[in-house]
Design an enzyme around this catalytic site. Structure first.
Site, PDB file in Angstrom:
ATOM      1  N   LYS A 126       0.870  -1.186   0.000  1.00 33.22           N
ATOM      2  CA  LYS A 126       0.000   0.000   0.000  1.00 33.22           C
ATOM      3  C   LYS A 126       0.900   1.227   0.000  1.00 33.22           C
ATOM      4  O   LYS A 126       2.041   1.160   0.469  1.00 33.22           O
ATOM      5  CB  LYS A 126      -0.871   0.004   1.258  1.00 33.22           C
ATOM      6  N   ASP A 166      -6.956   4.469  -4.689  1.00 28.44           N
ATOM      7  CA  ASP A 166      -7.631   4.352  -3.385  1.00 28.44           C
ATOM      8  C   ASP A 166      -8.238   5.732  -3.143  1.00 28.44           C
ATOM      9  O   ASP A 166      -8.452   6.480  -4.118  1.00 28.44           O
ATOM     10  CB  ASP A 166      -6.631   3.949  -2.277  1.00 28.44           C
ATOM     11  N   ASN A 240     -15.710   6.262  -5.360  1.00 30.80           N
ATOM     12  CA  ASN A 240     -15.736   5.135  -6.286  1.00 30.80           C
ATOM     13  C   ASN A 240     -16.508   3.942  -5.722  1.00 30.80           C
ATOM     14  O   ASN A 240     -17.404   3.407  -6.378  1.00 30.80           O
ATOM     15  CB  ASN A 240     -14.289   4.753  -6.628  1.00 30.80           C
TER      16      ASN A 240
END
Ligand code: NDP
Length: 444
Positions: A126, A166, A240
């Site tokens: 990440k 993200d 999203n």
């Protein structure tokens, strides 16, 4: 002291001021107790848990860029390459002012188990920055992305580490990041996912996390004797994940009545108008007040409040720790019988425990939001074979993956005598494949 308790104490001592990381590790290790205890001596000798909670590599860097006034700005950049036992590191980039090392570590740790659950060969990672794209011009966002990638490109690659989007990183940001990677490395490869359709993106990737959340929720309800059709759904977020969760819920005959952003929330008893929501959030990048202004049936409220609405199913799709104990109590009081996480760790530990004690069906994000990364892995496959699959092909694969994930977490929970505890099921099923691969690869 048991091995799990020793490692939990070690994580807190060695990673001070990283509460989200502690929370994520605690949730996982607590539910792995039964599995670890079966083989405690061997795991302890091999320091398997210490290796599991320690990232393989962390890259931190300065991101200088020039704003529209000619002022130089400096942000922090991060990439945590957590675990590559089952495949190249894979996980999104988050651009949000709240980003710090602890948050990226919690997300990277969760990603390891999530990626394992998809059944696809992807490790966990990440990254991100405390940069806030909100209110910035396109040129400023491009300048930031180019500077961020100028450093990040040294550490990633199609077979090494493949970031995606993200919070705060959507199609626009991925485009700028990809352009800069290609320019510096002189390589046209699938180094990022979530790309535009004209340059290697996959159909259905944009929709995948939200759609996948609904495919899994539908299966969870079905296996517990319920039907998603006609159910009232409370959704948080307006990005999203939330947008495409709302869209798929409507396609399945349910009625989502809420959405939210960081300043307020909408209650729309007629059901959320997805086209209007997309126009306000995706096109205009505006506040939800604009949605309310154009939709007579909608009520806008400042602050938080989505979980106070009467609903059958709750889908938290905004950010971590957005559903606390008081929210959980309200949901139960109002008759909600299922919660499935679209965001990463949106439910606090206390709220999760309460919901489980009350017999609410609860699916953790690492299972229910895995459709995004699964479809990213499908994008990687298409890039490798230099082909593009149809929307239906990708969507069918996504449905199959989400149904499989549900059954593997359900089976794991049953195998260890915790039927219906999908938190434990997800952690155990995700852990086993990674642990086996780590064992086979020796002490690395
Ligand atoms: P977006 O940036 O598209 O949307 C995030 C939404 O949540 C926005 O509506 C935003 O409001 C709101 N939000 C963000 N931070 C906060 C906050 N601190 N308090 C209140 N509201 C907030 O992100 P995504 O939809 O991509 O991601 C949402 C969640 O889903 C995250 O937890 C992410 O990690 C997770 N996730 C995303 C995947 C993906 O494929 N995109 C895959 C798997 C998980 P505002 O508009 O005001 O910023």
């Amino acid at each position: 002291m048991s091995y799990v308790d020793e490692v939990l104490a070690m994580v807190v001592a060695k990673n001070p001021a990283q509460p989200e990381f502690h929370q994520a590790v605690k949730e996982v290790l607590e539910s792995l107790r039964v599995v670890i205890e079966e083989n405690e001596e061997e795991y302890r000798r091999d320091a398997l848990l210490e290796r599991l909670v320690t990232p393989e590599r962390i890259v931190m860097f300065r991101v200088p860029w020039v704003d529209d006034k000619g002022q130089v700005q400096v942000n922090n950049g991060f990439r945590v390459q957590f675990n590559s036992a089952i495949g190249p590191y894979k996980g999104g980039l988050r651009f949000h002012p709240s980003v710090n090392l602890g948050i990226i570590k919690f997300l990277g740790f969760e990603q390891v188990f999530k990626n394992s659950l998809t059944g696809l060969p992807i490790g966990g990672g990440k990254g991100g920055s405390d940069f806030d794209p909100k209110g910035k011009s396109d040129r400023e966002v491009m300048a930031f992305c180019q500077s961020f990638m100028t450093e990040l490109c040294k550490h990633i690659g199609a077979d090494t580490d493949v970031p995606a989007g993200d919070i705060g990183v959507g199609g626009r940001e991925i485009g700028y990041l990809f352009g800069q990677y290609k320019r510096i490395r002189n390589l046209y490869e699938g180094v990022l996912t979530g790309k535009g359709l004209t340059y290697g993106g996959s159909l259905a990737r944009t929709e995948a996390t939200g759609y996948g959340l609904l495919y899994l929720t539908k299966e969870m309800l079905k296996c517990n004797g319920k039907d998603i059709k006609d159910k009232i759904i409370a959704v948080s977020g307006a990005g999203n994940v939330a947008t495409y969760a709302i869209q798929k819920a409507q396609q399945l005959g349910a009625k989502p009545v809420t959405c939210s952003d960081s300043t307020g929330w909408i209650f729309d008893p007629e059901g959320i108008d997805v086209d209007l929501l997309k126009e306000v959030k995706e096109v205009k990048r505006a506040r939800l007040t604009e949605y309310a202004a154009k939709r007579p049936s909608a009520q806008y409220h400042e602050g938080r409040g989505v979980w106070s609405v009467k609903c059958d199913v709750a889908l938290p799709c905004a950010t971590q720790n957005e559903l606390g104990l008081e929210d959980a109590k309200m949901l139960v009081k109002n008759g909600c019988f299922a919660v499935a996480e679209g965001a990463n760790m949106p439910t606090t530990l206390e709220a999760t425990e309460y919901l489980q004690q009350q017999g609410i069906l609860f699916c953790p994000g690492k299972a229910s939001n895995a459709g995004g990364v699964a479809t990213s892995a499908l994008e990687m496959s298409q890039n490798s074979e230099r082909l593009s699959w149809t929307f239906e092909e990708v969507d069918n694969k996504l449905q199959g993956i989400m149904v499989n994930i549900f059954h593997s977490i359900d089976n794991a929970s049953k195998k260890y005598g915790m039927e219906g505890n999908y938190v434990a099921g997800a952690n155990i099923a995700g852990f086993q494949k990674v642990a086996d691969a780590m064992k086979a690869q020796g002490i690395v």
